[in-house]
Design a protein around this motif. Structure first.
Motif, PDB file in Angstrom:
ATOM      1  N   ARG A 574      65.664  49.445  52.963  1.00  0.00           N
ATOM      2  CA  ARG A 574      66.275  48.199  53.427  1.00  0.00           C
ATOM      3  C   ARG A 574      65.255  47.092  53.680  1.00  0.00           C
ATOM      4  N   SER A 575      63.995  47.437  53.819  1.00  0.00           N
ATOM      5  CA  SER A 575      62.959  46.436  54.099  1.00  0.00           C
ATOM      6  C   SER A 575      61.883  46.523  53.020  1.00  0.00           C
ATOM      7  N   PRO A 576      62.125  45.933  51.871  1.00  0.00           N
ATOM      8  CA  PRO A 576      61.164  46.017  50.773  1.00  0.00           C
ATOM      9  C   PRO A 576      59.835  45.352  51.142  1.00  0.00           C
ATOM     10  N   ARG A 577      58.780  45.911  50.644  1.00  0.00           N
ATOM     11  CA  ARG A 577      57.459  45.369  50.846  1.00  0.00           C
ATOM     12  C   ARG A 577      56.915  44.910  49.495  1.00  0.00           C
ATOM     13  N   PRO A 578      55.848  44.115  49.494  1.00  0.00           N
ATOM     14  CA  PRO A 578      55.306  43.587  48.229  1.00  0.00           C
ATOM     15  C   PRO A 578      55.037  44.656  47.174  1.00  0.00           C
ATOM     16  N   GLU A 579      54.585  45.840  47.596  1.00  0.00           N
ATOM     17  CA  GLU A 579      54.262  46.863  46.606  1.00  0.00           C
ATOM     18  C   GLU A 579      55.505  47.432  45.908  1.00  0.00           C
ATOM     19  N   HIS A 580      56.699  47.142  46.447  1.00  0.00           N
ATOM     20  CA  HIS A 580      57.938  47.620  45.829  1.00  0.00           C
ATOM     21  C   HIS A 580      58.444  46.677  44.731  1.00  0.00           C
ATOM     22  N   ILE A 581      57.869  45.491  44.616  1.00  0.00           N
ATOM     23  CA  ILE A 581      58.365  44.485  43.673  1.00  0.00           C
ATOM     24  C   ILE A 581      58.011  44.874  42.239  1.00  0.00           C
ATOM     25  N   ARG A 582      59.043  44.894  41.372  1.00  0.00           N
ATOM     26  CA  ARG A 582      58.834  45.230  39.967  1.00  0.00           C
ATOM     27  C   ARG A 582      58.956  44.017  39.053  1.00  0.00           C
ATOM     28  N   GLY A 583      59.592  42.953  39.531  1.00  0.00           N
ATOM     29  CA  GLY A 583      59.754  41.757  38.712  1.00  0.00           C
ATOM     30  C   GLY A 583      60.634  40.740  39.410  1.00  0.00           C
ATOM     31  N   VAL A 584      60.902  39.652  38.718  1.00  0.00           N
ATOM     32  CA  VAL A 584      61.768  38.600  39.275  1.00  0.00           C
ATOM     33  C   VAL A 584      62.791  38.195  38.222  1.00  0.00           C
ATOM     34  N   ILE A 585      63.909  37.662  38.699  1.00  0.00           N
ATOM     35  CA  ILE A 585      64.946  37.102  37.832  1.00  0.00           C
ATOM     36  C   ILE A 585      65.237  35.695  38.315  1.00  0.00           C
ATOM     37  N   SER A 586      65.061  34.733  37.442  1.00  0.00           N
ATOM     38  CA  SER A 586      65.393  33.339  37.755  1.00  0.00           C
ATOM     39  C   SER A 586      66.602  32.920  36.926  1.00  0.00           C
ATOM     40  N   LYS A 587      67.027  31.697  37.108  1.00  0.00           N
ATOM     41  CA  LYS A 587      68.171  31.208  36.338  1.00  0.00           C
ATOM     42  C   LYS A 587      67.833  31.136  34.845  1.00  0.00           C
ATOM     43  N   GLU A 588      66.574  30.874  34.525  1.00  0.00           N
ATOM     44  CA  GLU A 588      66.181  30.849  33.119  1.00  0.00           C
ATOM     45  C   GLU A 588      66.346  32.228  32.481  1.00  0.00           C
ATOM     46  N   HIS A 589      66.034  33.275  33.240  1.00  0.00           N
ATOM     47  CA  HIS A 589      66.172  34.624  32.696  1.00  0.00           C
ATOM     48  C   HIS A 589      67.642  34.973  32.442  1.00  0.00           C
ATOM     49  N   VAL A 590      68.501  34.529  33.339  1.00  0.00           N
ATOM     50  CA  VAL A 590      69.943  34.750  33.132  1.00  0.00           C
ATOM     51  C   VAL A 590      70.407  34.020  31.877  1.00  0.00           C
ATOM     52  N   ALA A 591      69.961  32.763  31.716  1.00  0.00           N
ATOM     53  CA  ALA A 591      70.356  31.982  30.540  1.00  0.00           C
ATOM     54  C   ALA A 591      69.844  32.625  29.253  1.00  0.00           C
ATOM     55  N   ASP A 592      68.608  33.118  29.278  1.00  0.00           N
ATOM     56  CA  ASP A 592      68.062  33.787  28.089  1.00  0.00           C
ATOM     57  C   ASP A 592      68.864  35.041  27.748  1.00  0.00           C
ATOM     58  N   SER A 593      69.291  35.754  28.770  1.00  0.00           N
ATOM     59  CA  SER A 593      70.088  36.958  28.537  1.00  0.00           C
ATOM     60  C   SER A 593      71.420  36.620  27.899  1.00  0.00           C
ATOM     61  N   VAL A 594      72.034  35.528  28.366  1.00  0.00           N
ATOM     62  CA  VAL A 594      73.295  35.081  27.777  1.00  0.00           C
ATOM     63  C   VAL A 594      73.087  34.715  26.316  1.00  0.00           C
ATOM     64  N   ALA A 595      72.034  33.961  26.041  1.00  0.00           N
ATOM     65  CA  ALA A 595      71.778  33.502  24.678  1.00  0.00           C
ATOM     66  C   ALA A 595      71.572  34.676  23.727  1.00  0.00           C
ATOM     67  N   LYS A 596      70.872  35.693  24.168  1.00  0.00           N
ATOM     68  CA  LYS A 596      70.604  36.842  23.299  1.00  0.00           C
ATOM     69  C   LYS A 596      71.873  37.606  22.954  1.00  0.00           C
ATOM     70  N   THR A 597      72.787  37.726  23.909  1.00  0.00           N
ATOM     71  CA  THR A 597      74.025  38.452  23.618  1.00  0.00           C
ATOM     72  C   THR A 597      74.968  37.631  22.756  1.00  0.00           C
ATOM     73  N   VAL A 598      74.961  36.296  22.930  1.00  0.00           N
ATOM     74  CA  VAL A 598      75.809  35.440  22.101  1.00  0.00           C
ATOM     75  C   VAL A 598      75.328  35.454  20.654  1.00  0.00           C
ATOM     76  N   GLN A 599      74.025  35.609  20.445  1.00  0.00           N
ATOM     77  CA  GLN A 599      73.473  35.607  19.097  1.00  0.00           C
ATOM     78  C   GLN A 599      73.990  36.765  18.252  1.00  0.00           C
ATOM     79  N   ILE A 600      74.569  37.772  18.886  1.00  0.00           N
ATOM     80  CA  ILE A 600      75.143  38.887  18.126  1.00  0.00           C
ATOM     81  C   ILE A 600      76.260  38.371  17.228  1.00  0.00           C
ATOM     82  N   TYR A 601      76.977  37.337  17.729  1.00  0.00           N
ATOM     83  CA  TYR A 601      78.063  36.717  16.967  1.00  0.00           C
ATOM     84  C   TYR A 601      77.685  35.257  16.735  1.00  0.00           C
ATOM     85  N   PRO A 602      76.884  34.966  15.714  1.00  0.00           N
ATOM     86  CA  PRO A 602      76.321  33.622  15.547  1.00  0.00           C
ATOM     87  C   PRO A 602      77.335  32.537  15.273  1.00  0.00           C
ATOM     88  N   SER A 603      78.599  32.893  14.924  1.00  0.00           N
ATOM     89  CA  SER A 603      79.588  31.853  14.647  1.00  0.00           C
ATOM     90  C   SER A 603      79.917  31.058  15.885  1.00  0.00           C
TER      91      SER A 603
END
Length: 603
Positions: A574-603
């Protein structure tokens, strides 16, 4: 970085709390009842205007599948559509300009660009204007108006109850499906029409209200009009029993599909060309009167030469005559096709109010019948005019509107002929492919694109939402103490010009986050040296687990107004410390994820 409001994940706290699925279905049921009754009243209004204008009688009875008797006005029947145009122009221009046209694009515009808000006055204005237009001879359909009427009723109810935008849009779509189902006695077609063209997302929460409204509206319509299908057709055999001849006949249906796709492209181009042409004429009254004068001349000339007005109104009488085998001449059917394309384009282009679905049925029936008649005359092939007319109806609707499944299902429901389904599938597919090669947008979206309001061409599953946080996160994340100087960090070669996401710690605990971009670099250059990460770290972050679904990550970021989510390992507790951090997710990462899945259907 400050994001534009339309890209923020922050929820609007002023929006009401969503209601449950049961209350929403109850509201949809109410919308279905009102829309069903509205469809009945609307058809009675059309009958009243038609009988008054064409027969000089006071009556609400109007059998649209029967030809209109000779007009007592004689040659002055030419003036009947003109008189109607004056009334239509006054009503639309004075009370609701959005009631002009064929209705469906306005509903789609409200769904995608106005959070499902449609002015309540549209219900009355669209009803009266379209009833006058159709009743006085405009070559338009009655489904577009009732779709807009049903949608406006759903929107109005959603505004009164103060539903969330998503649930208000669901009621708008439910009203549209209810309208088309009650008009044509096609519950499945109503549901599919909404699913293909109007619902931004399809789930239990949207499908159940739409299905509820559509089913109830169909029941209400049947109470008044009976359970019979929209068109009566004889027993048909669209495909010969012999394997070789059956395959050849299927090929002919595909050829018909290509022809109807070409016809749909011509109709779309012609409609918008005439809209632009009439817009150059000064004065909305003059342009509409001129357009309807041309329509009046057409119906009179058709009556004088062929015995019926043919292209006036919804045109179901002509369709029924073709399906029933009373109208089979290839030359006359080809002429009626050309006249209907012109009359409908002129009616809507000059400012009338009505739909394009019924005219598309008419065009498909005449084109299919003419094609069959031509085959029989030139090649002496024993083909069924009625069968090709039915397939032409579906192909024209599917090609023109882009709603392929709707077209196939509705023609089946309107004729109750299951044997026609296989030829219909092939013809609709060929029609849609041909039209898209020639015109990318369908008859509905083309109008929106001309306004600069593009809408999605298809529904995509939100595949990015089922990804895990560890699939989306950025792992190259510096973890620095609050005392670290920013200028020292920025002069490192790996940090020059790059967007970096930094986790800031203080006394061994997570203190904040920072997104370093070009704008921040310029601000730091102006402020000078001596700025530490602790001075500029932001506290609006949230903690997620690496196994969390992206859907949950987005939800958490939205609720907490977080610019960044810190992804931690399972053992963090419940109380994460710096050594527990594996990465970050920003709004840009969410947008990139959306774009990659939409590219499956390029139409």
């Amino acid at each position: 970085m400050v994001f534009p409001k339309r890209f923020e994940l922050k929820s609007d706290s002023s929006e009401p709390t969503p209601v449950g699925i049961a209350p929403l279905c109850a509201m949809a049921a109410f919308v279905g009842i009102i829309t069903g009754v509205g469809a009945v009243v609307f058809r009675m209004m059309i009958g009243f205007v038609h009988n008054l204008f064409f027969l000089q009688s006071i009556s609400f009875d109007y059998a649209s599948s029967l030809f209109t008797p000779a007009n007592p006005w004689g040659a002055w029947v030419i003036a009947v559509p003109v008189a109607g145009s004056i009334i239509v122009t006054f009503i639309v221009a004075t009370f609701a300009p959005e009631a002009k046209g064929h209705g469906v694009p306005e509903v789609m515009d409200a769904i995608y660009y106005k959070a499902g808000v449609i002015r309540p006055v549209v219900v009355a204005v669209k009803s009266i204007a379209s009833a006058v237009a159709i009743g006085s001879g405009a070559a338009v359909g009655r489904e577009g108006p009732i779709i807009q009427i049903g949608s406006a009723l759903g929107s109005t109810f959603g505004q009164i109850i103060k539903l969330t935008p998503g649930q208000r849009i669901t009621l708008v779509a439910a009203g549209a499906g209810a309208g088309i189902a009650a008009t044509f006695n096609t519950p499945l077609g109503g549901v599919l029409f909404v699913t293909e063209l109007m619902l931004p997302e399809v789930s239990v929460n949207t499908f159940l209200p739409v299905a509820t409204a559509t089913g109830i509206a169909t029941f209400v319509g049947r109470l008044f009009f009976g359970p019979a299908p929209a068109f009566s057709v004889p027993d048909l055999t669209p495909l010969p029993n012999a394997l070789g001849s059956g395959a050849f006949t299927l090929l002919l249906y595909v050829v018909l599909g290509v022809l109807t796709g070409l016809a749909a492209a011509i109709f779309i181009h012609g409609l918008h060309f005439l809209e632009d042409t009439f817009d150059k004429i000064p004065g909305r009254y003059l342009r509409h009167m001129l357009g309807m004068l041309l329509v009046g001349i057409a119906i009179y000339l058709l009556y004088r030469n062929f015995g019926h007005y043919y292209v006036e109104g919804v045109g179901y009488s002509t369709i029924q005559a073709i399906l029933g085998g009373q109208l089979t001449g290839a030359a006359l059917l080809a002429l009626l096709f050309a006249c209907k394309v012109a009359a409908t384009s002129i009616s809507l282009g000059s400012g009338s109010s009505g739909g394009v679905f019924s005219p598309s049925l008419y065009m498909g029936a005449t084109l299919g019948g003419a094609f069959a008649g031509l085959l029989a005359h030139l090649l002496h092939i024993p083909v069924s005019v009625s069968s090709f007319a039915m397939v032409g109806m579906g192909a024209m609707v599917g090609g023109g509107t882009g709603a392929a499944m709707t077209a196939i299902t509705m023609i089946f429901e309107m004729t109750r002929d299951y044997d026609i389904v296989l030829p219909m599938i092939l013809a609709v597919g060929a029609s849609l492919a041909t039209r898209r090669l020639l015109v990318r947008e369908n008859i509905y979206t083309a109008k929106l694109v001309r306004r600069g309001h593009a809408v999605p061409r298809g529904l995509h599953a939100n595949m990015f939402l089922v990804q895990r946080a560890q699939d989306v996160m950025e792992t190259d994340v510096p973890i620095l103490s609050a005392e670290t100087q920013l200028d020292e960090f920025l002069i490192r070669p790996e940090n020059k010009g790059a967007i970096r996401h930094v986790v800031v710690t203080r006394e061994g605990r997570i203190f904040g986050v920072l997104r370093i971009n070009t704008r921040m670099r310029h601000q730091l250059a102006k402020s000078g040296m001596g700025v530490s990460f602790g001075d500029v770290a932001q506290k609006n972050f949230t903690i997620v687990r690496d196994s969390d679904a992206v859907f949950d990550v987005i939800t958490r970021m939205s609720r907490r107004d977080a610019t960044m989510a810190l992804v931690v390992s399972p053992e963090a507790g419940r109380s994460p410390r710096p050594e527990h951090i594996r990465g970050v997710i920003s709004k840009e990462h969410v947008a990139d994820s959306v774009a990659k899945t939409v590219q499956i259907y390029p139409s």
